[in-house]
Motif scaffolding. Structure first.
Motif, mmCIF file in Angstrom:
data_model
loop_
_atom_site.group_PDB
_atom_site.id
_atom_site.type_symbol
_atom_site.label_atom_id
_atom_site.label_comp_id
_atom_site.label_asym_id
_atom_site.label_seq_id
_atom_site.Cartn_x
_atom_site.Cartn_y
_atom_site.Cartn_z
ATOM 1 N N SER A 96 14.945 35.673 -50.200
ATOM 2 C CA SER A 96 16.307 35.890 -50.703
ATOM 3 C C SER A 96 16.958 37.067 -50.003
ATOM 4 O O SER A 96 18.184 37.121 -49.887
ATOM 5 N N GLU A 97 16.152 38.025 -49.508
ATOM 6 C CA GLU A 97 16.727 39.151 -48.774
ATOM 7 C C GLU A 97 17.423 38.661 -47.510
ATOM 8 O O GLU A 97 18.551 39.075 -47.195
ATOM 9 N N LEU A 98 16.772 37.777 -46.759
ATOM 10 C CA LEU A 98 17.368 37.266 -45.524
ATOM 11 C C LEU A 98 18.569 36.385 -45.833
ATOM 12 O O LEU A 98 19.643 36.535 -45.241
ATOM 13 N N ASN A 100 11.449 40.075 -39.096
ATOM 14 C CA ASN A 100 12.398 40.967 -38.428
ATOM 15 C C ASN A 100 13.773 40.856 -39.059
ATOM 16 O O ASN A 100 14.796 40.776 -38.389
ATOM 17 N N THR A 101 13.800 40.850 -40.393
ATOM 18 C CA THR A 101 15.049 40.683 -41.126
ATOM 19 C C THR A 101 16.095 41.716 -40.729
ATOM 20 O O THR A 101 17.275 41.390 -40.551
ATOM 21 N N ALA A 102 15.687 42.979 -40.567
ATOM 22 C CA ALA A 102 16.644 44.039 -40.230
ATOM 23 C C ALA A 102 17.350 43.751 -38.910
ATOM 24 O O ALA A 102 18.567 43.964 -38.783
ATOM 25 N N SER A 103 16.613 43.249 -37.918
ATOM 26 C CA SER A 103 17.211 42.928 -36.617
ATOM 27 C C SER A 103 18.195 41.772 -36.733
ATOM 28 O O SER A 103 19.259 41.783 -36.102
ATOM 29 N N ARG A 145 5.627 36.212 -43.234
ATOM 30 C CA ARG A 145 6.857 36.456 -42.492
ATOM 31 C C ARG A 145 6.570 36.488 -40.995
ATOM 32 O O ARG A 145 5.758 37.294 -40.524
ATOM 33 N N TYR A 146 7.240 35.626 -40.238
ATOM 34 C CA TYR A 146 7.031 35.479 -38.803
ATOM 35 C C TYR A 146 7.883 36.493 -38.048
ATOM 36 O O TYR A 146 9.091 36.595 -38.266
ATOM 37 N N VAL A 147 7.248 37.260 -37.168
ATOM 38 C CA VAL A 147 7.958 38.202 -36.313
ATOM 39 C C VAL A 147 7.874 37.713 -34.879
ATOM 40 O O VAL A 147 6.786 37.633 -34.307
ATOM 41 N N PRO A 148 8.999 37.334 -34.252
ATOM 42 C CA PRO A 148 8.954 36.939 -32.841
ATOM 43 C C PRO A 148 8.397 38.078 -31.999
ATOM 44 O O PRO A 148 8.918 39.186 -32.017
ATOM 45 N N ALA A 200 9.536 19.369 -38.917
ATOM 46 C CA ALA A 200 9.191 20.793 -38.849
ATOM 47 C C ALA A 200 8.136 20.972 -37.757
ATOM 48 O O ALA A 200 6.971 21.239 -38.029
ATOM 49 N N ASP A 201 8.556 20.844 -36.509
ATOM 50 C CA ASP A 201 7.618 20.796 -35.393
ATOM 51 C C ASP A 201 7.922 21.833 -34.304
ATOM 52 O O ASP A 201 7.535 21.667 -33.160
ATOM 53 N N MET A 202 8.631 22.914 -34.699
ATOM 54 C CA MET A 202 9.014 23.901 -33.690
ATOM 55 C C MET A 202 8.332 25.251 -33.922
ATOM 56 O O MET A 202 8.869 26.301 -33.598
ATOM 57 N N MET A 203 7.145 25.214 -34.577
ATOM 58 C CA MET A 203 6.236 26.368 -34.694
ATOM 59 C C MET A 203 6.834 27.502 -35.528
ATOM 60 O O MET A 203 7.159 27.299 -36.688
ATOM 61 N N GLY A 204 6.979 28.707 -34.953
ATOM 62 C CA GLY A 204 7.387 29.880 -35.720
ATOM 63 C C GLY A 204 8.868 29.913 -36.041
ATOM 64 O O GLY A 204 9.640 29.038 -35.629
ATOM 65 N N THR A 205 9.289 30.935 -36.806
ATOM 66 C CA THR A 205 10.680 31.041 -37.245
ATOM 67 C C THR A 205 11.365 32.191 -36.523
ATOM 68 O O THR A 205 11.294 33.344 -36.951
#
Length: 598
Positions: free
Chosen positions: A435-437, A407-410, A160-163, A370-375
Motif C-alpha cells: 500500500s505504501e507504493l 526501491n519504493t523511495a526511488s 520486495r524485489y530490488v532491481p 506473469a512470466d517476466m520475472m522480477g518487479t
C-alpha cells in the motif's frame, strides 16, 4: 519466483537464512467508529529451535495505519515499548542484549511494514505480542449499492524485489513462509454515526448481528488461518455528510481551550492540544463530470512479474480488459508489460483508440502471463517519461501492480520529478500488495489509488477511476480556517469530483476556538470557484473516538514533519510524547526482571 509469505516472528541468525517461528494463536479485536477503526492483535509464537534465538516480528500495515501501542511477553515477563530517539533506543537495546537481558526494539521500516527485534527467546519459550493499530477507513466508491467504508487488514507480505542495476550491491529478497496451523479468534464490533444498513466481506465468509445501539457484531464463519488479507465493507444507512469532529488526548485540557497546554514544558504542546477531524465531500453530477472530460493519452503499465502468478494475474487480465473497454473516442493509448524487463504493445508509440487498436490490446490482455520475472517498476516509468507527449493530448499513466518492490523511495522520487509531464494513477492487485507504493505513487503523481483484493467486485471502482483519469482535478484547493488552527497535511492531496477529503487540525497553544466558527474548503473546477463550509460545534466525541482523532491528528503532523530536516527536533519530541513512532524514533523496552537463563 517470489512467493507470498505471512507476517510473523522470524529467527534472525547472523549469516544464515531467516526462518519463521511457529504461530500458535492469533486473537484480533476490531472496532470501528465513524470513519476510523482500531485493531488490537494478540499473536503467540513458540521457539521450537534447539537453542535460544533472537527473533524479528514482521507486520504488514496499511500505509495510513498508525501503531499506537505494543507489549511483549517473553518467557512470562512483560516488556512494554516506549518511543525514544532511534539512536538512543538502539543503544538501550544493544546494552540489554549484550548483558544477557531481554529487550525489544521496533521501528516502522516503511509506511506499510513494521519490524520489531526481540531479545533472546529461550528454548520452548513463548512470545506473546500485543499490538494496537489505528487507521482511517477508505471510502469505497463506484460500487452498485452506493459508497461504503472499506476496512482492510493485511495479513501477508510479499518479498520486495530490488532491481540490482538501480541500487549498487542490492540483491533480490528471499521468501519465507509458515505452514503450521494456528488457533484464530476474530471479534469485530462495527459502528457508524447514523447506523449501518449492512456489513459484508469480499474476502471471507462472515456472520453478522446487530447489537444494542446499532453496533454490528461480526465473526468469521470458518476461522481458519488468515492466508489472505481481511476485507470488510461497511454500508452506512444514510449518505455521508461533511462534518467536524473534535478530539483530545485521554487527559486533555478543557475542550477547545489550550491555554494550559504550554504549562507543561516537558511535553510538546501538540501532544496536549485538542484536535479536529474535518471531512469534506464536494459533490458533482455525472453530467457535470462528463462535460469536463479531457482528451488524453493513457499508458497502462501492467505488472507481469512472477509475484503476480495465480489469482493476481487473472485479476490483472480482467482489469485491463475493463480499462480498455472504458476508453473513449479521441484518446490514444498504449500498454507496457513489465517485470525484470519491459515491452510496449505498440513499440512505435501510442495508437488512437479504434476497433483495430482495441482488438489488438484486448487480445494481449487475454493472453498475458506473469512470466517476466522480477518487479522493476522504475525502468519502464523512466522510459515513459522520456517519450515525447502526443500533441493535443494530456498524458495519464495507469500502473497496475502488486507493488512487491524494495526501491519504493526511488520510484516515488522519479514520479515526483516528472509529475509535470503526466499524472499517475495506481491499481493495487491481490493480497500482500504494498500500500505504501500504490498510494505513494498516486499521491506523488497527482492521481488516485484503488485496490482490488481477494475477489472484490472491480467494475464500479475501475469505472470510477477511469472517470477520474480523463477528468481534471480541482485547482487552488485551500482550507480556510482560524489562524489558531494548524491543518495537516498542509499541502493538500489532489482532489477529484465526488472524492472525500479528510484533514486534521491541531489547535495552537494558548488559544481557543469558539462555537460556530466556520472552516471552509475552497477550490476551482473548470475555472469556476466553489466553497463548502463546516460549522464547529464543541461536542466531545464519546470514549475512545476522541483519543483516536487526537492520535491520528498527531500522526498526520509527524508524517509531514519527518520529511523536513529543520523539524527533526520537534518531530522527535512529539513522537516520544505521544508514543507514536516516526522515522527518527523507535520503540524500545528493556526487561529489568531478570536475564536469559536465570
Amino acid at each position: 519466483m517470489k512467493s507470498r509469505c505471512p507476517c510473523g516472528l522470524v529467527i534472525h541468525p547472523k549469516g544464515l537464512t531467516a526462518r519463521s517461528l511457529p504461530l500458535k494463536r492469533v486473537e484480533l479485536s476490531i472496532e470501528s467508529r465513524c470513519v476510523l477503526a482500531s485493531v488490537e492483535a494478540v499473536l503467540v509464537y513458540e521457539n521450537d529451535e534447539s537453542s535460544p534465538v533472537e527473533v524479528e516480528f514482521v507486520m504488514p500495515l496499511e500505509a495510513n495505519a498508525v501503531v499506537t501501542g505494543l507489549s511483549v511477553q517473553l518467557d512470562g515477563r512483560t516488556v512494554r515499548g516506549e518511543v525514544k530517539g532511534k539512536e538512543e533506543a538502539k543503544d538501550d537495546y544493544d546494552d540489554a542484549i549484550s548483558s544477557g537481558g531481554t529487550a525489544v526494539f521496533g521501528e516502522q521500516e516503511s509506511k506499510d511494514m513494521f519490524r520489531l527485534l526481540l531479545g533472546n527467546l529461550s528454548v520452548g519459550g513463548k512470545a506473546e505480542l500485543r499490538l494496537s493499530v489505528l487507521l482511517e477507513m477508505s471510502r469505497e466508491e463506484g460500487i452498485e449499492e452506493g459508497a461504503a467504508l472499506r476496512f482492510s487488514l493485511p495479513t501477508t507480505l510479499k518479498p520486495r524485489y530490488v532491481p540490482v542495476s538501480t541500487v549498487p550491491g542490492a540483491t533480490q529478497t528471499s521468501s519465507w513462509s509458515v505452514s503450521a496451523e494456528y488457533e484464530l479468534s476474530v471479534s469485530m464490533r462495527l459502528g457508524y454515526t447514523g447506523g449501518l444498513s449492512r456489513v459484508e466481506s469480499p474476502s471471507h465468509k462472515i456472520s453478522t448481528g446487530v447489537m444494542e445501539g446499532g453496533v454490528w457484531q461480526v465473526q468469521l464463519i470458518d476461522p481458519k488461518p488468515l492466508e489472505k488479507d481481511l476485507l470488510v465493507l461497511l454500508y452506512p444507512t444514510e449518505p455521508a455528510v461533511p462534518a467536524i469532529l473534535c478530539g483530545a488526548p485521554k487527559e486533555p485540557p478543557a475542550l477547545m481551550d489550550t491555554t494550559t497546554a504550554d504549562r507543561q514544558p516537558s511535553k510538546h504542546p501538540f501532544s496536549l492540544s485538542p484536535a479536529l477531524m474535518l471531512t469534506f465531500l464536494p459533490h458533482f453530477s455525472r453530467e457535470e463530470i462528463e462535460a469536463a472530460e479531457m482528451s488524453s493519452e493513457i499508458i497502462f503499465m501492467i505488472d507481469r512479474s512472477g509475484s503476480m502468478r495465480g489469482e493476481p494475474i487473472a485479476s490483472a487480465r480482467s482489469t485491463l480488459e475493463l480499462l480498455l473497454r472504458s476508453l473513449s473516442p479521441g484518446c490514444a493509448f498504449n500498454v507496457v508489460g513489465f517485470g525484470t524487463m519491459y515491452k510496449l504493445l505498440f513499440s512505435e508509440g501510442s495508437k488512437r483508440y479504434d476497433s483495430d487498436s482495441l482488438a489488438k490490446a484486448t487480445s494481449y490482455a487475454s493472453k498475458m502471463n506473469a512470466d517476466m520475472m522480477g518487479t522493476d517498476v522504475l525502468s519502464p516509468l523512466e522510459h515513459i517519461f522520456r517519450i515525447p507527449l502526443v500533441l493535443g493530448l494530456s498524458r495519464q499513466v495507469v500502473l497496475l501492480t502488486d507493488g512487491a518492490v524494495g526501491n519504493t523511495a526511488s520510484v516515488l522520487q522519479c514520479v515526483r520529478d516528472h509529475c509535470d509531464k503526466a499524472r499517475v494513477f495506481t491499481i493495487g492487485i491481490g493480497s500482500g500488495v504494498s500500500s505504501e507504493l500504490v498510494t505513494g505513487v498516486a499521491a506523488a503523481g497527482g492521481g488516485k489509488a484503488v485496490f482490488v483484493r481477494n475477489g472484490e467486485r472491480m467494475q464500479g471502482k475501475i469505472l470510477k477511476l477511469m472517470s477520474d483519469v480523463i477528468s481534471p482535478c480541482f485547482t487552488d484547493v485551500t482550507v480556510m480556517k482560524p489562524e489558531c488552527v494548524h491543518v495537516f497535511p498542509s499541502k493538500l492531496p489532489r482532489l477529484f469530483p465526488n472524492d472525500r477529503l479528510v484533514v486534521y487540525g491541531i489547535v495552537a497553544p494558548s488559544t481557543s476556538v469558539d462555537d460556530g466558527v466556520t472552516i471552509s474548503l475552497s477550490y476551482k473546477f473548470r475555472e469556476k470557484s466553489y466553497s463548502h463550509d463546516l460549522s464547529l460545534a464543541h461536542t466531545q466525541e464519546e470514549g475512545g473516538l476522541s483519543d483516536w482523532i487526537h492520535k491520528l491528528a498527531c500522526s498526520s503532523v509527524l508524517s509531514e514533519w519527518e520529511q523536513t530536516e529543520d523539524k527533526k527536533t520537534e518531530c522527535v519530541q512529539l513522537s516520544c510524547d505521544t508514543n507514536l513512532v516516526c522515522i527518527h524514533t523507535a520503540l524500545v523496552g528493556v526487561d529489568t526482571g531478570g536475564k536469559i537463563g536465570e
